[in-house]
Enzyme design. Structure first.
Site, mmCIF file in Angstrom:
data_model
loop_
_atom_site.group_PDB
_atom_site.id
_atom_site.type_symbol
_atom_site.label_atom_id
_atom_site.label_comp_id
_atom_site.label_asym_id
_atom_site.label_seq_id
_atom_site.Cartn_x
_atom_site.Cartn_y
_atom_site.Cartn_z
ATOM 1 N N ALA A 61 0.831 -1.215 0.000
ATOM 2 C CA ALA A 61 0.000 0.000 0.000
ATOM 3 C C ALA A 61 0.861 1.258 0.000
ATOM 4 C CB ALA A 61 -0.938 -0.006 1.208
ATOM 5 N N GLU A 62 1.874 1.304 0.864
ATOM 6 C CA GLU A 62 2.713 2.502 0.928
ATOM 7 C C GLU A 62 3.516 2.690 -0.355
ATOM 8 O OE1 GLU A 62 5.655 5.060 3.783
ATOM 9 O OE2 GLU A 62 4.552 3.356 4.611
ATOM 10 N N THR A 63 3.942 1.608 -0.957
ATOM 11 C CA THR A 63 4.674 1.699 -2.220
ATOM 12 C C THR A 63 3.807 2.331 -3.305
ATOM 13 O OG1 THR A 63 6.044 -0.210 -1.680
ATOM 14 C CG2 THR A 63 5.831 0.360 -4.026
ATOM 15 N N SER A 66 2.967 5.974 -2.495
ATOM 16 C CA SER A 66 4.148 6.826 -2.627
ATOM 17 C C SER A 66 4.485 7.114 -4.079
ATOM 18 C CB SER A 66 5.347 6.173 -1.936
ATOM 19 O OG SER A 66 5.149 6.117 -0.549
#
Length: 141
Positions: A61-63, A66
């Site tokens: 999710a953060e990848t 981002s």
């Protein structure tokens, strides 16, 4: 001024080999200013009971969030993760999980994105929200 996906070298392979995205098998499948799609194998990213690790879902999710933040902020500003919240709905035990990140808010100093992860049957496994801070200076290693 937002950038085009082709201007992000990390979309076409890891910027620095051996980093977390590479180790977890994360692939970016498509990227635009409206959404970023990617996937990650369950195999190799399980917790001791054989289920996809919740932290692995957070990394995917953060990848994706981002990358979306970078497309909106670069080259003038540099996004860094500020807050990540994940709700895990169901377990994934095999195959791939696919994620789709879409912007909720894109401003000059912050952006917030919703990331929905699904299993190969299209069932939602996780809903995440990522807020990024857009810095004036590039982070140093």
């Amino acid at each position: 001024m937002p950038i085009d996906a082709s201007q992000l070298p990390s979309l076409h392979g890891p910027a620095v080999p051996g980093q977390l995205n590479d180790r977890m098998g994360i692939e970016i499948l498509a990227a635009s200013l409206e959404e970023v799609r990617g996937r990650m194998p369950v195999d190799g990213n399980r917790q001791p009971y054989g289920l996809l690790h919740g932290g692995a879902s957070g990394v995917l999710a953060e990848t994706l969030g981002s990358v979306l933040a970078a497309m909106h902020a670069l080259p003038e500003r540099f996004p860094v993760g500020l807050e990540l919240a994940c709700t895990h709905h169901r377990a994934a035990t095999e195959g791939y999980v696919t994620g789709v990140a879409r912007p909720i808010h894109v401003g000059r100093s912050t952006s917030t994105h919703e990331i929905v992860l699904t299993d190969e049957q299209g069932r939602r496994t996780c809903t995440a929200k990522l807020t990024c801070l857009h810095r004036d200076t590039e982070p140093t290693i």
